[in-house]
Design an enzyme around this catalytic site. Sequence first.
Site, short mmCIF file in Angstrom:
data_model
loop_
_atom_site.label_atom_id
_atom_site.label_comp_id
_atom_site.label_asym_id
_atom_site.label_seq_id
_atom_site.Cartn_x
_atom_site.Cartn_y
_atom_site.Cartn_z
N GLU A 55 -8.02 -15.29 29.66
CA GLU A 55 -8.35 -16.05 30.66
C GLU A 55 -7.93 -15.80 32.34
O GLU A 55 -7.97 -16.12 32.92
CB GLU A 55 -9.40 -16.73 30.38
CG GLU A 55 -10.73 -17.07 29.03
CD GLU A 55 -9.84 -17.02 28.22
OE1 GLU A 55 -10.92 -18.35 27.47
OE2 GLU A 55 -9.18 -17.01 27.16
N THR A 168 -3.08 6.43 -9.47
CA THR A 168 -1.34 5.61 -8.36
C THR A 168 -0.43 6.38 -9.05
O THR A 168 1.17 5.89 -7.67
CB THR A 168 -1.48 4.30 -7.72
OG1 THR A 168 -0.84 3.48 -8.71
CG2 THR A 168 -2.23 3.71 -7.40
N ALA A 169 -0.07 6.80 -9.53
CA ALA A 169 1.60 6.99 -10.50
C ALA A 169 1.45 8.01 -11.27
O ALA A 169 -0.16 7.30 -12.23
CB ALA A 169 2.09 6.12 -10.36
N SER A 229 7.32 -13.45 -10.42
CA SER A 229 7.23 -15.31 -11.56
C SER A 229 8.95 -15.57 -11.74
O SER A 229 8.66 -16.73 -12.12
CB SER A 229 6.43 -15.08 -12.38
OG SER A 229 4.91 -15.53 -11.83
N GLY A 299 0.64 -2.69 -7.60
CA GLY A 299 0.46 -1.91 -8.38
C GLY A 299 -1.06 -2.07 -9.00
O GLY A 299 -0.93 -3.47 -8.19
#
Length: 368
Positions: A55, A168-169, A229, A299
């Site tokens: 603005e 995917t693979a 992790s 993955g």
Amino acid sequence: MFTQADHEYMNLALRLAEQGLYTTTPNPRVGCVLVNNGQIIGQGAHLKAGEPHAEIIAIRDAAAKFPNLIQGADAYVTLEPCSHFGKTPPCADALIKAGVKRVVAAMHDPNPQVAGNGLARLAAAGIKTERGLMESQAQELNAGFISRMTKNRPFVRVKIAASLDGKTALANGESKWITGETARQDVQHWRARSCAILTGIGTVLADDPQMNVRHIPNARQPLRVVVDSQLRISPTAKILAGGNTLIAFVSDPNNKVEALIKAGTALLNIHSDNDKVCLKQLLIHLAERGINEVMVEAGQTLNGALLALNLVDAFVFYYAPTLFGSDALSMLSIPSLQSMDDRTQLSFIDVRQFGQDIRVIAKPISKP
């Protein structure tokens, strides 16, 4: 009732807002157009946090070109004008001072500091206010900002490149390259608009990716986030190069914390009952850092975990015209379903072709 001209001016405001697609985070993308008696007198877009809002830029533009036409002008804004002091003064006050007579906002500002107060302030000053013009387009443009303000977490977009049979693979982990160059270039645009790229340690160990934005001029680099992790990552992993990487972990059995810190890596210790990173807490943390949009490039394990927790807002699938077979790796790790009622249903948002590949954008349909 909005006119055809109203739609044209708001459409221009939305195109202006798109100028900040890669740069405004953590702020929303906003465009503004000032019109007087059918003539566009000023326009502007917010491009970066701390810099003037749309603005203000539109008012300055009009003041330089048509200073006598600002009084009594209509303002078309893709987001409700702010009413609070942040890094910049309230835009609602600037519009009042400028003397506009009408403000059309595509959508309310979900920020609790605004949330209707901007339009209310304008109305109290005698300015006609309207809302809802091209609202869905404005909401899509700021899906991440809306999610952070209303859900306290970023908008999560999962990108998956797959064969036509949904793999995917290969079984041995090989995955470069499933799709062609044109599709991969399109991925760069999604990365550039994201505030963070999220991946898992499995992908890092298998592919050693950089997860950065390439070939997009002036794009800032999103934060790279790794879910690891047990801190299995190597301090020399490519994704750590140059810093700007956050690793979320639970424990450090191999005593890597010190080496990772020396490598310039940020660490986030998230405690969990099952020795795995709590993805909900991770997203909350990212929201607290001002992260609006997260793109997941991971993955099947991390993809499946996010879906199971209802943390996926959209999928971006790239399908290549190839088949991998039943032993190849799948898109998502999902437990075996016992009933068709348990399946995840999606709503197609957009389907288009990139080279020989097909891109499908879909959103999970919430179960009643």
